[in-house]
Design a protein around this motif. Structure first.
Motif, short mmCIF file in Angstrom:
data_model
loop_
_atom_site.label_atom_id
_atom_site.label_comp_id
_atom_site.label_asym_id
_atom_site.label_seq_id
_atom_site.Cartn_x
_atom_site.Cartn_y
_atom_site.Cartn_z
N THR A 21 0.85 -1.17 0.00
CA THR A 21 0.00 0.00 0.00
C THR A 21 0.89 1.23 0.00
N LEU A 24 -1.30 5.05 0.42
CA LEU A 24 -2.66 5.19 -0.07
C LEU A 24 -3.33 6.46 0.44
N ALA A 26 -1.77 9.47 0.51
CA ALA A 26 -1.24 10.59 -0.26
C ALA A 26 -0.63 10.04 -1.54
N PRO A 27 -0.62 10.81 -2.63
CA PRO A 27 -0.07 10.31 -3.88
C PRO A 27 1.39 9.89 -3.72
N ALA A 28 1.71 8.78 -4.35
CA ALA A 28 3.09 8.30 -4.34
C ALA A 28 3.82 8.88 -5.55
N TRP A 133 -11.22 5.02 -7.47
CA TRP A 133 -9.97 4.36 -7.84
C TRP A 133 -10.08 3.76 -9.23
N GLY A 151 -5.30 7.02 -8.61
CA GLY A 151 -6.27 8.02 -8.19
C GLY A 151 -6.88 8.71 -9.39
N TYR A 157 -1.17 5.15 -6.35
CA TYR A 157 -1.27 5.21 -4.90
C TYR A 157 -0.84 3.90 -4.24
N ALA A 171 -8.06 0.21 0.84
CA ALA A 171 -7.64 1.50 0.29
C ALA A 171 -8.60 2.57 0.80
N ASN A 172 -8.38 3.00 2.04
CA ASN A 172 -9.23 4.03 2.66
C ASN A 172 -10.69 3.66 2.63
#
Length: 188
Positions: A21, A24, A26-28, A133, A151, A157, A171-172
């Protein structure tokens, strides 16, 4: 991969889920490859046999998950129907997922279980998932698929990799399972 026969004369895959993960929340900046998790250990199964479940929970198909705490961020869920254990799922420092004949199950590393029926998409391909997603599923080999979780703006993410074992994650609040056959399903 081991197979167990169920009462429905079908098979349920048992596994220790594999996930990554990558931020997840914040953008990676870049995707990070997942590495396969080990199968559930004999010691983990023996510990669960010796212990009582911390709780049980009904699953979407009417079967039951018996959830055992094996340590910090380490849980085992036994899938039981009519008194028979059909399979198990181990989350050890990461979430785990299972595609059990179109019933999808996620066991989170904090011991929560979420299950649902259907909704699978067969990869490779790009699929819209609940919660905004998108999953880009690619085939990497026999019984090996990767899903990049994107995203709305297209940023990666997280990454799921099913390599001889199904994979799953939370995922959230959107639960996602990727099977070794390339089927991906998600549920709120």
């Amino acid at each position: 991969m081991s197979l167990l026969t169920t009462h429905r004369a079908t098979a349920v895959r048992t596994l220790a889920g594999t996930i990554l993960t990558a931020a997840l929340l914040a953008p990676a900046a870049t995707a990070v490859a997942a590495t396969p998790a080990a199968h559930h250990t004999t010691a983990a199964v023996a510990a669960a046999r010796a212990a009582s479940p911390v709780r049980t929970q009904k699953l979407a198909d009417g079967s039951t998950a018996e959830i055992y705490k094996l340590g910090d961020l380490h849980y085992l869920a036994k899938i039981v129907s009519r008194g028979e254990v059909l399979g198990d799922l181990e989350a050890n420092q990461r979430d785990a997922g299972l595609d059990a004949n179109d019933m999808f199950i996620v066991l989170t590393m904090d011991g929560q279980v979420h299950s649902w029926l259907g909704g699978g998409h067969r990869g490779p391909g790009t699929f819209h998932l609940p919660g905004g997603w998108t999953a880009k599923v690619t085939k990497l080999g026999d019984l090996r698929y990767r899903a990049q979780i994107l995203g709305n703006e297209g940023a990666v993410y997280g990454t799921l990799e099913a390599n001889q074992h199904d994979a799953g994650l939370d995922a959230n609040g959107v639960y996602i399972v990727l099977g070794v056959d390339g089927v991906i399903s998600a549920h709120l």
